[in-house]
Design an enzyme around this catalytic site. Structure first.
Site, short mmCIF file in Angstrom:
data_model
loop_
_atom_site.label_atom_id
_atom_site.label_comp_id
_atom_site.label_asym_id
_atom_site.label_seq_id
_atom_site.Cartn_x
_atom_site.Cartn_y
_atom_site.Cartn_z
N CYS A 66 0.84 -1.25 -0.01
CA CYS A 66 -0.01 0.13 0.01
C CYS A 66 0.79 1.40 0.02
O CYS A 66 2.17 1.37 0.08
CB CYS A 66 -0.91 0.02 1.25
SG CYS A 66 -0.02 -0.04 2.71
N CYS A 90 3.35 1.65 3.04
CA CYS A 90 4.32 0.74 2.98
C CYS A 90 5.43 1.17 1.92
O CYS A 90 6.73 1.07 2.33
CB CYS A 90 4.18 -0.77 2.39
SG CYS A 90 2.42 -1.28 3.51
#
Lengths: 355, 77
Positions: free
Chosen positions: B10, B13
């Site tokens: 995501c 991250c």
């Protein structure tokens, strides 16, 4: 709760002054916010009909005024709500929530899990590690589901938008029914005893839970945390809000009154299931779907059908199912979708009936 | 030094991985940075928020994007 004011220390005085300064700045910001918010209706009319050469009462004029009024209004409300919820969230962590929920009895656990789902900070992409963390720590499966259902469905963005666009009553209805669905669905899943439908590797060798030392936060830290949340969330959703409002503005100006009544009106029994069926595979966040929903309501769609559509878009989505498939066997996924969809159908019919 | 950034990919991250890379480069630390996206592997670290940062097998943070000076303090000791 800890704050600098609680224990006098050498830096206590300085912290006091900082706190005072923060309060004064906060109050000034709130007043400014309120003044701008109050002047939005006039400002948007002036921009539309004086600055732009649009005629009052024209389709395009109605669309543009709607867009120019709703966009800043929704953004301002979002900033306020996200900031407030951010501060509340700074008191919670997934670790604390898990410790609190492990070993809770079913019904009370479902209720607590749904409530904690709203305020525990957690990114939707960590649904799988969170699921594993909960289940291996002894949080009952059904209680875990109550958390996982409430967390995306009842969130500050949805509540802020609903309040801003449709008023506090609809926001409260959404909050109440969203919690109800999360509690009910989690409870049913718990009763069905589907623990064997979790993929075997999850429970095979549970990793020891890592305990990170908890950071002590001062009130200043919490304010910073809230502001970081505003930057992060608004930075992520603003484009959806604007697109959603643009589509909504188009519907508002150009779609004839009452046209939605035949499709999503309360007269037709199939409007709720149809809304849910269309909504489940759709993937959008609250920010994109709610402005559209507002416009549909204005054109004669019934609240129950619209609520059902919105909930199924936000709470159930194809990408989420693909992610959860890694830890859940297909039957449990099917049960999960089925139970939540039934809850949403019930809410949809209920509101079409009573309103 | 072995640094692992855990996260399925995501935005948060990806940002964490970028920050870690930056700090490693800026401080000339001899370290390998690896992104772990596999759910089973992520779960094996016992974390349940992503992104998480693991330095030499030790969980340094989980569930949030760390600040640059935090990362620096983990890798320059």
């Amino acid at each position: 709760m800890s704050s600098h004011t609680a224990q006098p220390d050498p830096v206590g005085k300085k912290a006091h002054m900082m706190m005072g300064l923060t309060l004064i700045l906060g109050a000034a910001a709130t007043v400014l916010w309120w003044l701008i918010y109050q002047s939005l209706p006039g400002l948007s009319r002036w921009l539309t009909y004086h600055l732009l050469p649009l005629k009052n009462g024209s389709h395009l004029g109605a669309s543009v005024e709607f867009f120019l009024y709703d966009t800043p209004k929704v953004m301002m409300l979002l900033v306020l709500v996200v900031f407030g919820v951010g501060i509340i969230r700074s008191f919670f962590t997934p670790e604390k929530t898990r410790a609190f929920l492990s070993g809770k009895s079913e019904l009370a656990g479902n209720v607590m899990a749904a409530l904690l789902g709203i305020v525990t900070p957690f990114c939707s992409c960590s649904a799988v590690p969170l699921f594993i963390g909960f289940v291996t720590a002894g949080v009952p499966l059904g209680v875990t589901f109550s958390f996982l259902i409430a967390a995306p469905m009842v969130n500050e963005i949805a509540l802020g938008l609903l309040y801003g666009l449709l008023g506090w009553k609809v926001a409260a209805i959404y909050l109440g029914t969203g919690l109800f669905i999360a509690i009910f669905s989690g409870w049913v899943i718990g009763r069905l005893k589907l623990e064997h439908q979790i993929e075997d590797w999850v429970t095979a060798n549970p990793a020891a839970a890592v305990s990170l030392e908890e950071e002590q936060m001062t009130w200043n830290d919490r304010l910073v945390y809230g502001w970081e949340a505003v930057k992060e969330i608004i930075g992520r959703v603003w484009i959806y809000v604007i697109l959603g409002i643009a589509v909504g503005a188009g519907i508002h100006g150009f779609v004839p009154e009452g046209v939605m009544a035949s499709i999503m009106g309360k007269g037709s029994w199939w409007s709720v299931p149809l809304s849910v069926t269309i909504g489940i595979p759709m993937y959008s966040n609250a920010a994109g779907v709610i402005p559209v929903v507002e416009a549909l309501l204005g054109k004669g769609a019934a609240l129950g059908s619209v609520l059902a559509f919105m909930m199924s878009v936000i709470a159930l989505s194809l990408p989420e199912m693909v992610i959860l498939r890694k830890v859940l066997k297909p039957r449990l996924i099917a049960v999960f979708i089925g139970v939540v969809a039934c809850g949403i159908l019930f809410v949809g019919y209920l509101f079409n009936m009573i309103l | 030094m072995e640094i692992k950034v855990l996260g399925p990919g995501c935005a948060k991250c990806t940002k964490t991985e970028k920050l870690v890379q930056e700090v490693v480069r800026e401080n000339n630390v001899d370290a390998s940075v690896e992104k772990v996206t596999d759910m089973m592997q992520i779960a094996s670290y016992g974390v349940f928020g992503t992104p998480s940062v693991i330095v030499d097998g030790e969980v340094k943070c989980s569930g949030k994007v760390p600040k640059k000076d935090e990362i620096k303090s983990w890798i320059t000791q």
